[in-house]
Design an enzyme around this catalytic site. Structure first.
Site, mmCIF file in Angstrom:
data_model
loop_
_atom_site.group_PDB
_atom_site.id
_atom_site.type_symbol
_atom_site.label_atom_id
_atom_site.label_comp_id
_atom_site.label_asym_id
_atom_site.label_seq_id
_atom_site.Cartn_x
_atom_site.Cartn_y
_atom_site.Cartn_z
ATOM 1 N N HIS A 273 0.800 -1.220 0.000
ATOM 2 C CA HIS A 273 0.000 0.000 0.000
ATOM 3 C C HIS A 273 0.830 1.266 0.000
ATOM 4 O O HIS A 273 0.284 2.362 -0.033
ATOM 5 C CB HIS A 273 -0.913 0.000 1.229
ATOM 6 C CG HIS A 273 -0.167 0.031 2.536
ATOM 7 N ND1 HIS A 273 0.696 -0.963 2.921
ATOM 8 C CD2 HIS A 273 -0.141 0.945 3.535
ATOM 9 C CE1 HIS A 273 1.204 -0.677 4.110
ATOM 10 N NE2 HIS A 273 0.718 0.482 4.505
ATOM 11 N N CYS A 274 2.171 1.132 0.043
ATOM 12 C CA CYS A 274 3.016 2.326 0.176
ATOM 13 C C CYS A 274 4.043 2.480 -0.936
ATOM 14 O O CYS A 274 4.024 3.457 -1.677
ATOM 15 C CB CYS A 274 3.746 2.305 1.529
ATOM 16 S SG CYS A 274 2.678 2.602 2.955
ATOM 17 N N ILE A 275 4.967 1.530 -1.050
ATOM 18 C CA ILE A 275 6.137 1.717 -1.902
ATOM 19 C C ILE A 275 5.788 1.948 -3.373
ATOM 20 O O ILE A 275 6.368 2.826 -4.014
ATOM 21 C CB ILE A 275 7.108 0.536 -1.754
ATOM 22 C CG1 ILE A 275 7.507 0.357 -0.286
ATOM 23 C CG2 ILE A 275 8.360 0.769 -2.601
ATOM 24 C CD1 ILE A 275 8.134 1.587 0.338
ATOM 25 N N ILE A 277 3.222 3.332 -4.550
ATOM 26 C CA ILE A 277 2.258 4.420 -4.705
ATOM 27 C C ILE A 277 2.770 5.745 -4.155
ATOM 28 O O ILE A 277 2.781 6.770 -4.854
ATOM 29 C CB ILE A 277 0.926 4.044 -4.015
ATOM 30 C CG1 ILE A 277 0.321 2.804 -4.700
ATOM 31 C CG2 ILE A 277 -0.053 5.208 -4.043
ATOM 32 C CD1 ILE A 277 -0.909 2.264 -4.019
ATOM 33 N N ASP A 278 3.219 5.747 -2.900
ATOM 34 C CA ASP A 278 3.521 7.008 -2.221
ATOM 35 C C ASP A 278 4.552 7.878 -2.928
ATOM 36 O O ASP A 278 4.356 9.103 -3.031
ATOM 37 C CB ASP A 278 3.972 6.730 -0.786
ATOM 38 C CG ASP A 278 2.877 6.102 0.060
ATOM 39 O OD1 ASP A 278 1.764 5.928 -0.471
ATOM 40 O OD2 ASP A 278 3.125 5.791 1.228
#
Length: 436
Positions: A273-275, A277-278
């Site tokens: 959910h992070c790498i 996208i963020d």
């Protein structure tokens, strides 16, 4: 920035607060568990009736919170609902809704906007609102604040607003909500202090940021750092293979240095959910506002997004070495989640790899102790649902090539001993193992 008006907002209203957590997923649910344990009166608000009904019946839907924990917090007074009327009774509202990327690569703030409008209609005076959804710098004050003020309340006068980036690491048995430091930045100093006091009631260490933009940027820096370093070792994995260098041994040697180096490892791509996208939030913001590219992020994205295709080519090479073509060969993928020892499939690199192999004519099968049915198309197409192999031993015998994509503990206890495996995680040993 909103003008500071110290003393007009109660900065100490934290003990046993009435809290509404909006969004009951991988971020919101573990967070509210600690709130309940600290004595706060918590209501979970989610738009999914299925999630709400499941929680109220004592069933969890995420890895890090078990049914026993749900029973514990229900007994302490927790309940969940789809009715936004609970907002009006809250002392504090914490927003944990998803912020994915849209198809054009821009941050999709649709869920944040919807919650902001809902809060603008229902907030009452002296409420603390904290946005935890990851986004680009400036979102809290420029985008979210006008929405929550639409009902007439004003931040710094009769409303507190802050941003606190989530730092949830699903499956981490060492660092959870309570012992992971919490960064908090408010629109005003009073907002910051009110949020710090609230989080300090159930988190061991709370770190004050200068403001909301600094708190927003901190999360992006953390994950951009990881994204770029993962891309570095992924690119090194490619040319190290061509040069006949064992990169895994190189990393083992390099990490013996007690300063100035942190080990990162190659793999079949990045997920979660992070790498994936963020860092793109930051890249998009730099391009949209400053009109030049954030080249490190864009290059890292290019390298990491290309790894599934590279893995597919390595699989093709391995089959060729055995005198087999990809077309018609059975490829067994072991572990299709984005991370080891959890069931979370979000942005898993197994998806583009499976699609590439299917396009090359392979018979793609999978085994994963945490996933029974896998939608390898990732678009909800019922025709693309794959049922996992139930018997690992027979699945291994029937496969033309076995590919370890995720290092689940079930694969590290000897189950793959003596099996020829293409190991993309560098966790297996033996003469039959070929590493990425």
């Amino acid at each position: 920035m909103t003008e500071e008006r110290d003393g007009q907002v109660n900065a100490s209203k934290t003990s046993g607060e009435s809290v509404v957590v909006v969004g009951l997923g991988y971020v919101g649910l573990p967070l509210l568990v600690e709130m309940v344990r600290a004595g706060h009166r918590v209501i979970g608000l989610d738009r999914s009736a299925a999630v709400v009904d499941s929680l109220n019946a004592g069933r969890s839907h995420i890895d890090d919170v078990g049914d026993a924990t749900i029973a514990e917090i229900l007994a302490a007074g927790f309940r969940s609902t789809v009715d936004a009327a609970c907002i009006a009774e809250a002392d504090t509202v914490v927003v944990c809704v998803p912020t994915p990327l849209s198809r054009d690569g821009a941050p999709d703030l649709g869920a944040v906007e919807g919650v902001g409008r809902m809060l603008g209609e229902r907030l009452t005076s002296d409420t603390l609102v904290v946005l935890e959804s990851t986004t680009y710098p400036g979102t809290t004050e420029e985008f979210f604040q006008p929405l929550v003020e639409a009902g007439g309340l004003r931040v710094g006068e009769n409303l507190c607003l802050a941003f606190s980036p989530e730092r949830v690491d699903p499956g981490n048995r060492v660092y959870g909500i309570r012992n992971t430091p919490k960064v908090v930045g408010g629109v005003t100093t009073t907002c910051t202090q009110r949020a710090v006091d609230f989080y300090a009631s159930f988190i061991d260490t709370v770190v004050s940021a200068k403001g909301t933009r600094e708190a927003e940027m901190a999360k992006l820096l953390e994950n951009t750092y990881r994204h770029i370093n993962i891309a570095l070792v992924n690119e090194m994995a490619r040319f190290s293979h061509e040069l006949g260098i064992d990169l895994w041994n190189v990393i083992d040697c390099a990490k013996t240095k007690p300063f100035g180096f942190q080990a990162f490892y190659p793999g079949p791509g990045v997920g979660g959910h992070c790498i994936p996208i963020d860092p793109n939030y930051l890249s998009h913001t730099v391009q949209a506002r400053l009109h030049y590219p954030f080249r490190f992020v864009e290059l890292a994205q290019e390298v990491n997004a290309g790894m599934p295709n590279y893995v597919a080519r390595r699989i093709q090479d391995r089959l060729n070495d055995d005198g087999k073509a990809v077309r018609g060969s059975t490829v067994l993928l072991l572990g299709v989640t984005y991370k080891a020892n959890i069931a979370d499939e979000r942005e898993s690199p197994a998806v583009p790899l499976a699609l590439k192999l299917e396009a090359m004519g392979a018979d793609v099968r999978f085994h994963d102790p945490y996933v029974d049915v896998w939608n390898a198309a990732e678009h909800g197409d019922p025709q693309r649902l794959l049922k996992g192999e139930q018997n690992l031993s027979s699945a291994l015998r029937e496969a033309d090539i076995v590919v370890l994509l995720q290092a689940h503990r079930e694969y590290l206890d000897g189950a793959l001993d003596g099996v020829g495996v293409f190991d993309t995680r560098g966790v297996l040993a033996g003469s039959e193992v070929v590493r990425l």
